[in-house]
Design a protein around this motif. Structure first.
Motif, PDB file in Angstrom:
ATOM      1  N   THR A  67       0.849  -1.188   0.000  1.00 38.23           N
ATOM      2  CA  THR A  67       0.000   0.000   0.000  1.00 38.23           C
ATOM      3  C   THR A  67       0.883   1.235   0.000  1.00 38.23           C
ATOM      4  N   LEU A  68       0.585   2.179  -0.891  1.00 39.74           N
ATOM      5  CA  LEU A  68       1.318   3.431  -0.953  1.00 39.74           C
ATOM      6  C   LEU A  68       0.418   4.558  -0.473  1.00 39.74           C
ATOM      7  N   ILE A  69       0.909   5.316   0.493  1.00 40.30           N
ATOM      8  CA  ILE A  69       0.186   6.476   1.020  1.00 40.30           C
ATOM      9  C   ILE A  69       1.117   7.684   0.922  1.00 40.30           C
ATOM     10  N   LEU A  90       5.239  13.306   2.280  1.00 40.08           N
ATOM     11  CA  LEU A  90       5.771  12.195   3.070  1.00 40.08           C
ATOM     12  C   LEU A  90       5.149  10.916   2.529  1.00 40.08           C
ATOM     13  N   GLY A  91       5.996  10.008   2.066  1.00 36.84           N
ATOM     14  CA  GLY A  91       5.508   8.745   1.529  1.00 36.84           C
ATOM     15  C   GLY A  91       5.546   7.649   2.577  1.00 36.84           C
ATOM     16  N   ILE A  92       4.527   6.818   2.579  1.00 35.72           N
ATOM     17  CA  ILE A  92       4.445   5.669   3.500  1.00 35.72           C
ATOM     18  C   ILE A  92       4.099   4.443   2.668  1.00 35.72           C
ATOM     19  N   ILE A  93       4.929   3.427   2.747  1.00 41.86           N
ATOM     20  CA  ILE A  93       4.678   2.164   2.056  1.00 41.86           C
ATOM     21  C   ILE A  93       4.528   1.065   3.097  1.00 41.86           C
ATOM     22  N   VAL A 130       0.516   4.547  10.850  1.00 37.37           N
ATOM     23  CA  VAL A 130       0.007   5.515   9.870  1.00 37.37           C
ATOM     24  C   VAL A 130      -0.919   6.510  10.552  1.00 37.37           C
ATOM     25  N   TYR A 131      -1.841   6.014  11.398  1.00 39.32           N
ATOM     26  CA  TYR A 131      -2.746   6.907  12.129  1.00 39.32           C
ATOM     27  C   TYR A 131      -1.965   7.885  12.994  1.00 39.32           C
ATOM     28  N   GLN A 132      -0.921   7.382  13.664  1.00 38.82           N
ATOM     29  CA  GLN A 132      -0.134   8.239  14.544  1.00 38.82           C
ATOM     30  C   GLN A 132       0.622   9.305  13.750  1.00 38.82           C
ATOM     31  N   ILE A 133       1.109   8.930  12.563  1.00 40.21           N
ATOM     32  CA  ILE A 133       1.792   9.912  11.720  1.00 40.21           C
ATOM     33  C   ILE A 133       0.831  11.026  11.320  1.00 40.21           C
TER      34      ILE A 133
END
Length: 313
Positions: A67-69, A90-93, A130-133
């Motif tokens: 998943t890419l966010i 900011l990317g999150i994988i 992810v929620y915390q970020i």
């Protein structure tokens, strides 16, 4: 630069190499570093490097294995010697093996996670991370908004005395930052909305409350941005009105002075004309010059009093 972090016994610490359920923190990675992590985790290099592009838009993509966010977070920079606020991607994988964050620079959003200052943080609970970020990002936006408002108040206090060009540039930078914030925070809200329907990864019962907090704080940041944009716009209009009023006052004073100085100019011009002196008043009278000068002074003083009463001086 690549750093690895792993949570064990409730404490998150740095580890030398990649491991299962770790957090891979990438800061302005090189192409070689991106290719290394992409091959290790089975993700596309373009997705891994998406957040390095400062023009990248917030989004969620759901390829087959990960998943890419991409979200926007606040940052600071200096332009024309003035501190300015901007937003950067900011990317999150998220994969089954690990979670990766990618950013073009060191961010305050991730600092508390890296320094082990976050409660209930675990590299194993990827969706909670992810929620915390997103919650930390919303809180950081609010902190930046408070700083923007304090700077606006400082500029507004100077308006009564004098305003320098630096203050005008600062006010413009604040307006620009609020525009960036308004767009980015709303886009982050769309990401949070999609995450409420996200079911690919395990979601713990207590995560729902964390997600709700992130949504509430992000919405509050949206409302604060709208309010501060209106206030900054009001401050700019106030400054414009004050400048116009000061210019009008200067023009009134200059006009009044011109009127007063025109009296002796006109009278002296008449007496300087090439005409017979017998036709000019007081031309052949003893002390005629003093009498004429006295009349000029009286007329000027009378005009001064009239203009003063009319608040033209």
């Amino acid at each position: 630069m690549i750093k690895y972090f792993y949570t064990q016994n409730g404490r998150t610490s740095s580890v030398p190499n990649f491991c299962h359920d770790c957090w891979v923190k990438m800061t302005n990675p090189s192409n070689e570093e991106a290719e290394l992590i992409a091959e290790r985790m089975g993700v596309e290099v373009d997705d891994l490097m998406a957040a390095i592009d400062l023009e990248e838009k917030t989004r969620i993509e759901l390829p087959e294995n990960y998943t890419l966010i991409v979200v926007d977070i606040p940052s600071e920079e200096y332009r024309n010697g003035v501190r300015a606020y901007v937003t950067i991607p900011l990317g999150i994988i998220i994969t089954k093996e690990a979670i990766v964050t990618i950013c073009s620079e060191e961010s305050f959003v991730l600092r508390n996670f890296e320094k082990n200052r976050m409660n209930d943080f675990s590299t194993r609970k990827k969706l909670r991370f992810v929620y915390q970020i997103l919650l930390e990002s919303a809180l950081l936006y609010q902190k930046a908004l408070y700083a923007i408002d304090r700077k606006r108040q400082e500029i507004e206090e100077k308006v009564r005395d004098d305003v320098e060009e630096e203050d005008l540039f600062s006010l413009h930078e604040l307006e620009q930052a609020l525009v960036y914030f308004a767009t980015s925070i709303r886009e982050n809200g769309n990401v949070l909305d999609r995450l409420t329907r996200y079911s690919r990864l395990e979601r713990f019962p207590e995560d729902q409350e964390l997600l709700d907090d992130a949504i509430v704080e992000n919405q509050q940041a949206v409302e604060m941005t709208d309010i501060y944009r209106s206030i900054v716009d009001g401050t700019r209009q106030l400054m414009s009105t004050i400048f116009d009023n000061r210019l009008n006052n200067v023009m009134k004073i200059l006009t009044s002075i011109t009127l007063i100085l025109a009296i002796p100019t006109v009278i002296s011009g008449m007496y300087g004309m090439n005409v017979l002196t017998k036709y000019m008043p007081f031309a052949q009278t003893p002390f005629g010059f003093g009498i004429i000068s006295g009349i000029v002074v009286v007329i000027c003083l009378g005009l001064y009093v009239v203009l003063k009463r009319k608040k033209m001086l």
